[in-house]
Design an enzyme around this catalytic site. Structure first.
Site, short mmCIF file in Angstrom:
data_model
loop_
_atom_site.label_atom_id
_atom_site.label_comp_id
_atom_site.label_asym_id
_atom_site.label_seq_id
_atom_site.Cartn_x
_atom_site.Cartn_y
_atom_site.Cartn_z
N GLU A 1 60.59 -10.06 71.66
CA GLU A 1 62.31 -9.99 72.43
C GLU A 1 62.53 -8.57 71.95
OE1 GLU A 1 65.22 -9.18 74.92
OE2 GLU A 1 63.70 -10.89 75.24
N GLN A 2 63.25 -7.87 72.60
CA GLN A 2 63.65 -6.57 72.57
C GLN A 2 65.20 -6.34 72.08
OE1 GLN A 2 63.69 -3.78 76.37
NE2 GLN A 2 64.70 -4.77 77.21
N ARG B 1 72.02 -21.15 81.87
CA ARG B 1 71.16 -20.41 81.36
C ARG B 1 70.78 -20.24 79.42
NH1 ARG B 1 66.68 -16.29 83.28
NH2 ARG B 1 68.38 -17.09 85.32
N ASP C 1 59.21 -13.42 86.45
CA ASP C 1 59.77 -12.23 87.35
C ASP C 1 59.24 -10.58 87.48
OD1 ASP C 1 62.16 -13.52 88.62
OD2 ASP C 1 63.09 -12.51 87.24
N TYR D 1 78.19 -25.44 91.83
CA TYR D 1 77.93 -26.22 90.86
C TYR D 1 78.14 -26.06 89.06
CZ TYR D 1 74.20 -23.27 89.47
OH TYR D 1 72.96 -21.94 88.93
#
Length: 399
Positions: free
Chosen positions: A33-34, A107, A296, A218
Site C-alpha cells: 500500500e503506497q 468505508r 477498479d 443513507y
C-alpha cells in the site's frame, strides 16, 4: 505449492478481501500500500447480499453487524416535492430472499475490519509506504518480481493489481486505456445525524431523482452518520479524484430548486468533496501470465448500481477460490478472469443505464414523474434489475 507469497498491489477493499481470503487458505500474502498509514477515504458504501455473503464467509459477520446499518428498504423521492415511492424491502427481506443482510457501511469502518482480520492472521502482511512502480515476470511457471519506489524488490508466485482506477499494474500490462468524461460529476459528504432534523434521517436508502441529477442518502456507522452523494450532469471538468474540495455555495447552486431537505443536508456537510465520473470501456481481458487485476483496476464503473466495492469483494473471494482449486497459478488466474468478466461487464453496462434512468427529463413535473416511476420502478422491473445482482453466490459459482 510455491513457497513464494501472492503479491497484491493496493490495500483497498478489493485487495484486502483477496488477501484475507488467501490467508484463510493458509497462503502467504504480501499487500503493498503506497499510503503512509491505513485508512480509506471517508464515504459510504452499500453492501448488498452478494457482498455480505462473501464477507460473512470470511468470518466477519459479528464485526460488520457492530458497525453497519441494516436499512429497512429503499425508496424513490421526487427532487422538488419529496413525493415518495417505495422501491423494495430490505432488512429481514434480504436475509429471507438471499440468506444474507443488506448493509450500509462507512468505508473506513469496513477497511478497518478487513485490516484487523488480516493482521490477526499475519501481522506483517500489509506493507505501508510501498509504492509499486513496475514488475517483471520470470517466464512461464516462474515467479513475478515487483519493484517498489524505495528501491526494494519482492518476489511472488503471482501479482494481483488491486491498485484502483489509475492502476500502475494495468498500465504496464495493457497501457492506460481510454478514459472519457461521463458528463457527470459527483458531490459527496458525511454528516453527523445530530446536526440535522430527525425527520430527514430515514432508516432507508433514499434515491432523490430529478432531471439531470440525483441524490442518494443513507445511514452509516450504526446510524450515527448520514451519507450524501449528489450526481450532477455538467460540462464542467473536474479532477478524477475523491479528494477535491468544493464549496457549500457551489453544491447548493447545483441543486437549486430542490427540496429543502437536500439543502439542509448540504449545509451540514463539513467539507463537500467533488469528483469527475470517468467512464472506461470494459476490458476484454485483464490477465497475462502470472499477473491479474481486480476491482477498479480491471472494471471501473459508474456508481449507479452501488456495486463498485461489491464487485471488488466478489473478485477477491473468487480469485482466492481459483488459486485454491486450480493447481497451476497462471491457469488459476485465467479461470478467475473467465468466471468474472461476463458479470462485471454487465454490471458496468447496467450501471450506466441506471444513471440515465435516475436523470430522465420526465421527472421534471409531478405528473410526468408519477407515470415514469410507476413504469420504470414497477415491482417486475425492480426484480429484473436487482435480483441477478443480489443472488450471486461467490461460494457456489462453478470455476
Amino acid at each position: 505449492m510455491s513457497s513464494k507469497p501472492i503479491l497484491i498491489a493496493g490495500g483497498g477493499i478489493g485487495g484486502l478481501t483477496a488477501a484475507l481470503a488467501l490467508l484463510r487458505q493458509g497462503r502467504e500474502v504480501l499487500v503493498f500500500e503506497q499510503a503512509a498509514q491505513l485508512g480509506e477515504v471517508g464515504a459510504g458504501l452499500q453492501l448488498s447480499a452478494n457482498a455480505t455473503r462473501a464477507l460473512h464467509l470470511l468470518g466477519l459477520s459479528r464485526e460488520l453487524a457492530a458497525i453497519a446499518v441494516e436499512p429497512s428498504g429503499k425508496e424513490i423521492r421526487l427532487w422538488n416535492t419529496g413525493q415518495t415511492w417505495k422501491l423494495f424491502d430490505l432488512g429481514e427481506s434480504s436475509i429471507a430472499k438471499y440468506g444474507f443482510p443488506y448493509y450500509t457501511i462507512y468505508r473506513p469502518d469496513l477497511h478497518r475490519v478487513l485490516v484487523d482480520a488480516i493482521r490477526a492472521l499475519s501481522p506483517g502482511a500489509i506493507r505501508l509506504n510501498a509504492k509499486c512502480e513496475r514488475f517483471e515476470e520470470d517466464g512461464p511457471g516462474g515467479y513475478v518480481r515487483l519493484y517498489l519506489a524505495d528501491g526494494s524488490v519482492s518476489e511472488g508466485q503471482a501479482l494481483v493489481g488491486a491498485d484502483g482506477v489509475h492502476s500502475t499494474i494495468r498500465r504496464q500490462l495493457f497501457g492506460d486505456g481510454v478514459a472519457t468524461y461521463s458528463g457527470c460529476m459527483a458531490w459527496r459528504g458525511v454528516i453527523p445525524v445530530d446536526r440535522i432534523d430527525p425527520s430527514i434521517v430515514r432508516q432507508v436508502g433514499t434515491n432523490w431523482v430529478g432531471p439531470g441529477r440525483h441524490v442518494i442518502q443513507y445511514p452509516l456507522r450504526a446510524g450515527k452518520l448520514l451519507n450524501f452523494v449528489g450526481i450532477v450532469e455538467t460540462d464542467r471538468w473536474m479532477a478524477e479524484s475523491w479528494n477535491q474540495r468544493g464549496t457549500h455555495a457551489e453544491c447548493h447552486a447545483d441543486f437549486e430548486g430542490w427540496h429543502p431537505d437536500i439543502h439542509e443536508l448540504i449545509r451540514n456537510i463539513d467539507v463537500p468533496f467533488r469528483w469527475a465520473l470517468m467512464a472506461r470501456p470494459p476490458m476484454s481481458t485483464w490477465t497475462k501470465g502470472l499477473v491479474t487485476l481486480l476491482g477498479d483496476a480491471s472494471h471501473p464503473t459508474l456508481p449507479f448500481l452501488a456495486q463498485g466495492a461489491v464487485m471488488a469483494i466478489e473478485d477477491g473471494f473468487i480469485l482466492a477460490r481459483a488459486l485454491g482449486e486450480v493447481g497451476d497459478v497462471s491457469a488459476a488466474l485465467k479461470r478467475y478472469e473467465a468466471v468474472r468478466i461476463v458479470r462485471t461487464t454487465k454490471i458496468v453496462e447496467k450501471s450506466t443505464e441506471n444513471g440515465r434512468r435516475f436523470h430522465n427529463p420526465e421527472l421534471a413535473s409531478a405528473e410526468g414523474a408519477a407515470s415514469y416511476v410507476d413504469r420504470e420502478w414497477s415491482p417486475d422491473r425492480v426484480i429484473e434489475r436487482y435480483h441477478w445482482l443480489f443472488d450471486y453466490r461467490v461460494d457456489e459459482i462453478s470455476l
